[in-house]
Design a protein around this motif. Structure first.
Motif, PDB file in Angstrom:
ATOM      1  N   LEU A  23       0.847  -1.191   0.000  1.00  0.00           N
ATOM      2  CA  LEU A  23       0.000   0.000   0.000  1.00  0.00           C
ATOM      3  C   LEU A  23       0.886   1.247   0.000  1.00  0.00           C
ATOM      4  CD1 LEU A  23      -2.717  -1.011   2.644  1.00  0.00           C
ATOM      5  CD2 LEU A  23      -2.724  -1.373   0.162  1.00  0.00           C
ATOM      6  N   GLU A  24       0.345   2.346  -0.536  1.00  0.00           N
ATOM      7  CA  GLU A  24       1.101   3.594  -0.556  1.00  0.00           C
ATOM      8  C   GLU A  24       1.113   4.234   0.833  1.00  0.00           C
ATOM      9  OE1 GLU A  24      -0.043   6.341  -3.607  1.00  0.00           O
ATOM     10  OE2 GLU A  24       0.440   4.955  -5.222  1.00  0.00           O
ATOM     11  N   ASN A  25       2.207   4.911   1.130  1.00  0.00           N
ATOM     12  CA  ASN A  25       2.315   5.677   2.363  1.00  0.00           C
ATOM     13  C   ASN A  25       2.863   7.048   1.988  1.00  0.00           C
ATOM     14  OD1 ASN A  25       2.137   6.221   5.065  1.00  0.00           O
ATOM     15  ND2 ASN A  25       3.633   4.665   5.698  1.00  0.00           N
ATOM     16  N   TRP A  85       5.096  14.121   0.098  1.00  0.00           N
ATOM     17  CA  TRP A  85       5.799  12.938  -0.432  1.00  0.00           C
ATOM     18  C   TRP A  85       4.866  11.746  -0.317  1.00  0.00           C
ATOM     19  CZ3 TRP A  85       6.905   8.435   2.248  1.00  0.00           C
ATOM     20  CH2 TRP A  85       6.712   8.468   3.642  1.00  0.00           C
ATOM     21  N   HIS A  86       5.058  10.739  -1.166  1.00  0.00           N
ATOM     22  CA  HIS A  86       4.356   9.463  -1.011  1.00  0.00           C
ATOM     23  C   HIS A  86       5.120   8.372  -1.753  1.00  0.00           C
ATOM     24  CE1 HIS A  86       2.570  10.799  -4.833  1.00  0.00           C
ATOM     25  NE2 HIS A  86       2.334   9.523  -5.090  1.00  0.00           N
ATOM     26  N   SER A  87       4.741   7.120  -1.459  1.00  0.00           N
ATOM     27  CA  SER A  87       5.479   5.987  -2.005  1.00  0.00           C
ATOM     28  C   SER A  87       4.739   5.358  -3.193  1.00  0.00           C
ATOM     29  CB  SER A  87       5.686   4.927  -0.919  1.00  0.00           C
ATOM     30  OG  SER A  87       4.441   4.396  -0.506  1.00  0.00           O
ATOM     31  N   HIS A  88       5.514   4.748  -4.077  1.00  0.00           N
ATOM     32  CA  HIS A  88       5.003   3.898  -5.159  1.00  0.00           C
ATOM     33  C   HIS A  88       5.646   2.525  -4.974  1.00  0.00           C
ATOM     34  CE1 HIS A  88       3.844   7.271  -8.279  1.00  0.00           C
ATOM     35  NE2 HIS A  88       3.087   7.290  -7.194  1.00  0.00           N
ATOM     36  N   PRO A  89       5.044   1.674  -4.129  1.00  0.00           N
ATOM     37  CA  PRO A  89       5.662   0.358  -3.881  1.00  0.00           C
ATOM     38  C   PRO A  89       5.698  -0.502  -5.148  1.00  0.00           C
ATOM     39  CG  PRO A  89       3.903   0.826  -2.284  1.00  0.00           C
ATOM     40  CD  PRO A  89       3.814   1.845  -3.366  1.00  0.00           C
ATOM     41  N   MET A  95       5.100  10.600 -11.902  1.00  0.00           N
ATOM     42  CA  MET A  95       3.853  11.233 -11.465  1.00  0.00           C
ATOM     43  C   MET A  95       2.665  10.607 -12.197  1.00  0.00           C
ATOM     44  SD  MET A  95       4.189  14.238  -9.546  1.00  0.00           S
ATOM     45  CE  MET A  95       3.757  15.815 -10.240  1.00  0.00           C
ATOM     46  N   SER A  96       1.662  10.175 -11.422  1.00  0.00           N
ATOM     47  CA  SER A  96       0.411   9.746 -12.037  1.00  0.00           C
ATOM     48  C   SER A  96      -0.423  10.999 -12.330  1.00  0.00           C
ATOM     49  CB  SER A  96      -0.350   8.833 -11.078  1.00  0.00           C
ATOM     50  OG  SER A  96      -0.807   9.578  -9.959  1.00  0.00           O
ATOM     51  N   LYS A  97      -1.524  10.812 -13.066  1.00  0.00           N
ATOM     52  CA  LYS A  97      -2.411  11.955 -13.338  1.00  0.00           C
ATOM     53  C   LYS A  97      -2.921  12.538 -12.025  1.00  0.00           C
ATOM     54  CE  LYS A  97      -4.195  11.448 -17.986  1.00  0.00           C
ATOM     55  NZ  LYS A  97      -4.520  10.159 -18.628  1.00  0.00           N
ATOM     56  N   LEU A  98      -3.248  11.641 -11.086  1.00  0.00           N
ATOM     57  CA  LEU A  98      -3.738  12.083  -9.774  1.00  0.00           C
ATOM     58  C   LEU A  98      -2.658  12.867  -9.029  1.00  0.00           C
ATOM     59  CD1 LEU A  98      -6.061  11.942  -7.702  1.00  0.00           C
ATOM     60  CD2 LEU A  98      -5.060   9.802  -6.864  1.00  0.00           C
ATOM     61  N   ASP A  99      -1.400  12.391  -9.120  1.00  0.00           N
ATOM     62  CA  ASP A  99      -0.297  13.093  -8.450  1.00  0.00           C
ATOM     63  C   ASP A  99      -0.126  14.508  -9.004  1.00  0.00           C
ATOM     64  OD1 ASP A  99       0.202  10.833  -6.959  1.00  0.00           O
ATOM     65  OD2 ASP A  99       1.795  10.108  -8.294  1.00  0.00           O
ATOM     66  N   SER A 100      -0.189  14.654 -10.340  1.00  0.00           N
ATOM     67  CA  SER A 100      -0.065  15.980 -10.956  1.00  0.00           C
ATOM     68  C   SER A 100      -1.189  16.888 -10.491  1.00  0.00           C
ATOM     69  CB  SER A 100      -0.109  15.895 -12.484  1.00  0.00           C
ATOM     70  OG  SER A 100       0.972  15.153 -12.938  1.00  0.00           O
ATOM     71  N   LEU A 116       7.296  14.760  -3.938  1.00  0.00           N
ATOM     72  CA  LEU A 116       8.399  13.804  -3.989  1.00  0.00           C
ATOM     73  C   LEU A 116       7.826  12.390  -3.945  1.00  0.00           C
ATOM     74  CD1 LEU A 116      11.736  14.141  -2.122  1.00  0.00           C
ATOM     75  CD2 LEU A 116      10.559  11.955  -2.171  1.00  0.00           C
ATOM     76  N   ILE A 117       8.330  11.541  -4.830  1.00  0.00           N
ATOM     77  CA  ILE A 117       7.859  10.157  -4.886  1.00  0.00           C
ATOM     78  C   ILE A 117       9.036   9.221  -4.612  1.00  0.00           C
ATOM     79  CG2 ILE A 117       6.860   8.363  -6.373  1.00  0.00           C
ATOM     80  CD1 ILE A 117       5.384  10.645  -7.866  1.00  0.00           C
ATOM     81  N   VAL A 118       8.841   8.292  -3.653  1.00  0.00           N
ATOM     82  CA  VAL A 118       9.836   7.240  -3.446  1.00  0.00           C
ATOM     83  C   VAL A 118       9.270   5.949  -4.018  1.00  0.00           C
ATOM     84  CG1 VAL A 118      11.132   8.133  -1.477  1.00  0.00           C
ATOM     85  CG2 VAL A 118       9.015   6.923  -1.060  1.00  0.00           C
TER      86      VAL A 118
HETATM   87 ZN    ZN Z   1       1.615   8.643  -6.806  1.00  0.00          ZN
END
Ligand code: ZN
Length: 165
Positions: A23-25, A85-89, A95-100, A116-118
């Protein structure tokens, strides 16, 4: 503009990310702006009411606002909110469309916020970051998200920031 990321913050984000993988954090970034440079020295996690899904993360907004104020006051006005910031496990730091959309929404309220994406898995995580800002073309102004140069550095021990044990 350069973004400087404390290795302690990178380590913390990786362990937050691993904690909830797949899951994303996520959370917020704290630090300093000086001229064109941004230095990320501290962070906060998701907050108690955050929602975590496989391809979506919604932070606990009111908890984050309280944490930003608390950090600002505790540091004598030194530590500012810099972005999210959030994670992409098990995925890539893109960047996803939602992230943008999220970054541009923040950019309406805060000047030049970062996203920031990890991304990664296990103990292997890497980070990329984008800035939301106003671009002028002719007479039009619009919000855009552009990738930023990100450099991880080891902060002096006396600097504020997460304590790694
Ligand atoms: Zn994302």
């Amino acid at each position: 503009m350069s973004v400087w990321l404390s290795s302690r913050v990178m380590q913390c984000m990786s362990s937050y990310a691993l904690d909830l993988s797949p899951l994303e954090n996520g959370g917020i970034l704290l630090g300093w702006r000086s001229g064109e440079d941004v230095t990320i020295v501290d962070l906060r996690g998701p907050g108690p009411q955050a929602l975590h899904a496989r391809h979506c993360f919604i932070p606990d907004h009111s908890w984050q606002v309280a944490e930003i104020n608390r950090a600002f006051e505790a540091s004598g006005g030194d530590l500012d909110y810099l972005g999210d910031w959030h994670s992409h496990p098990d995925s890539v730091a893109e960047m996803s469309k939602l992230d943008s959309a999220t970054l541009l929404r923040i950019a309406r309220k805060v000047s030049a916020p970062l996203m920031l994406i990890v991304a990664g898995s296990g103990t292997d995580w890497s980070a990329r970051c984008w800035k939301g800002h106003t671009a002028r073309s002719f007479l039009r102004r619009r919000l855009v998200a552009t990738p930023q140069k990100l450099t991880v550095f080891d902060p002096p021990a006396r600097w504020p920031g997460p304590i790694i044990t």
